[in-house]
Design an enzyme around this catalytic site. Structure first.
Site, PDB file in Angstrom:
ATOM      1  CG  HIS A 102     -13.309  59.183  30.711  1.00 47.37           C
ATOM      2  ND1 HIS A 102     -12.386  58.155  30.652  1.00 47.37           N
ATOM      3  CD2 HIS A 102     -12.756  60.118  31.524  1.00 47.37           C
ATOM      4  CE1 HIS A 102     -11.340  58.459  31.407  1.00 47.37           C
ATOM      5  NE2 HIS A 102     -11.545  59.638  31.945  1.00 47.37           N
ATOM      6  CG  ASP A 156     -13.039  55.296  28.791  1.00 51.40           C
ATOM      7  OD1 ASP A 156     -13.411  56.237  28.062  1.00 51.40           O
ATOM      8  OD2 ASP A 156     -12.416  55.451  29.863  1.00 51.40           O
ATOM      9  CB  SER A 161      -8.259  60.131  31.921  1.00 47.31           C
ATOM     10  OG  SER A 161      -8.620  59.750  33.225  1.00 47.31           O
TER      11      SER A 161
END
Length: 326
Positions: free
Chosen positions: A126, A189, A291
């Site tokens: 992502h 992901d 992230s």
């Protein structure tokens, strides 16, 4: 007959030393290859690191082979590892050399990553294709994203990372199960970034190891891992690399905690390809900008640091578990 073998072949990330008494390139001179330790280790094709100037005028090992060894990256052995459990959110500044695999990526915004080998970055999908960009005009190909991607390695301070410069990207790979149009499901992901050029390893740039296939010991509840990143702290993007110890959580307790939690008014999806880290009662967490960074643990058997998961998604910052792709 006079025989000269010329200068021995250059070993990338290594060198050679003359071990014969006559330190020249003439007949019967002997050299031994070595790597730039402790960041590279020598790998030989025939089991020999020693070469002799042959009557044919070339350097050969004891098996008569001319191909020289290779220097491969050493993973998971930082110069200054974090040894004690200390109190991202509630984290501390990471000392130089403690998380040398940490990358800062700027693709769709600031995010993290972990160096594998000397030219691959492990990150979250992502960070490459953000969730919710379903407008065809906003959609870019992997090639287009790779051209704009910026990767920074080699320092714990963001301003110094920018001075060191961007590492150009050659290719991007996104896990086939990742769906950028499903904002509630982060399955798959995972992404890999291939750098255009290999990086030179040293105390501030060193890859993390990957776990052995089938080794589930790192996912036992309570096993302590470390998250690191340049993400949000106290509502501002951090200028220094932060780290925090975050334990592996019980899958059942995490699933129970997620019940009733919402992402854009819908229940989040927690799949078999994810595990949880953290606790609903602790203030240690990751946040925006973290992230794609790795959750790492120290393997007690080898003392090497291993990436067991990727920081993927959560419910707020400092408010509970972090579901993490395996």
């Amino acid at each position: 007959m006079f025989v000269n073998c010329d200068t021995p072949k250059i070993l990338k990330n290594g060198d050679f030393d003359y071990v014969s008494q006559n330190k020249n390139n003439n007949y019967q001179s002997v050299v031994r290859y070595r790597c730039n330790e402790p960041y590279y280790h020598l790998v030989t094709n025939t089991g020999s690191d020693t070469y002799t100037c042959s009557p044919q005028g070339s350097w050969k090992d004891q098996n008569g082979e001319e191909e020289i060894p290779s220097c491969l990256p050493v993973c998971g052995l930082p110069d200054s590892p974090i040894l004690e459990i200390q109190r991202i959110i509630g984290g501390k500044d990471a000392p130089p050399g403690s998380f040398p695999w940490q990358a800062m990526t700027v693709i769709s915004g600031r995010a993290g990553g972990a160096l594998l080998g000397d030219r691959w970055i492990l990150t979250a999908a992502h960070t490459v294709f953000p969730k919710g960009q379903s407008d065809p005009e906003e959609t870019q190909t992997l090639e287009q994203v790779a051209e704009k991607a910026e990767i920074f390695l080699g320092h714990t301070v963001v301003t110094e990372l920018f001075k060191l410069g961007n590492r150009p990207v050659r290719r991007l790979f996104v896990h086939p199960d990742y769906n950028p149009n499903d904002e509630h499901n982060f399955d798959g992901d995972i992404a890999l970034i291939e750098l255009r050029d290999p990086v030179t390893l040293g105390p501030d740039v060193l890859p993390v190891c990957l776990p052995d296939p089938g080794n589930s010991s790192f996912y036992v509840p309570g096993w302590m891992g470390y998250a690191s990143g340049f993400g949000v702290e106290k509502n501002i993007l951090a200028n220094k690399l932060k780290y925090a110890p975050i334990p592996v959580a019980s899958r059942v307790l995490c699933q129970d905690w997620l019940q009733g939690k919402k992402i854009n008014r819908r229940d989040p999806v927690f799949t078999a390809n994810m595990f949880c880290a953290g606790s609903p009662n602790e203030g240690k967490d990751t946040c925006q900008g973290d992230s794609g960074g790795a959750l790492t643990v120290r393997d007690p058997a080898t003392q090497r640091w291993v990436a067991t998961g990727i920081v993927s998604w959560g419910i707020g910052c400092g408010k509970g578990y972090i579901p993490t792709p395996l």
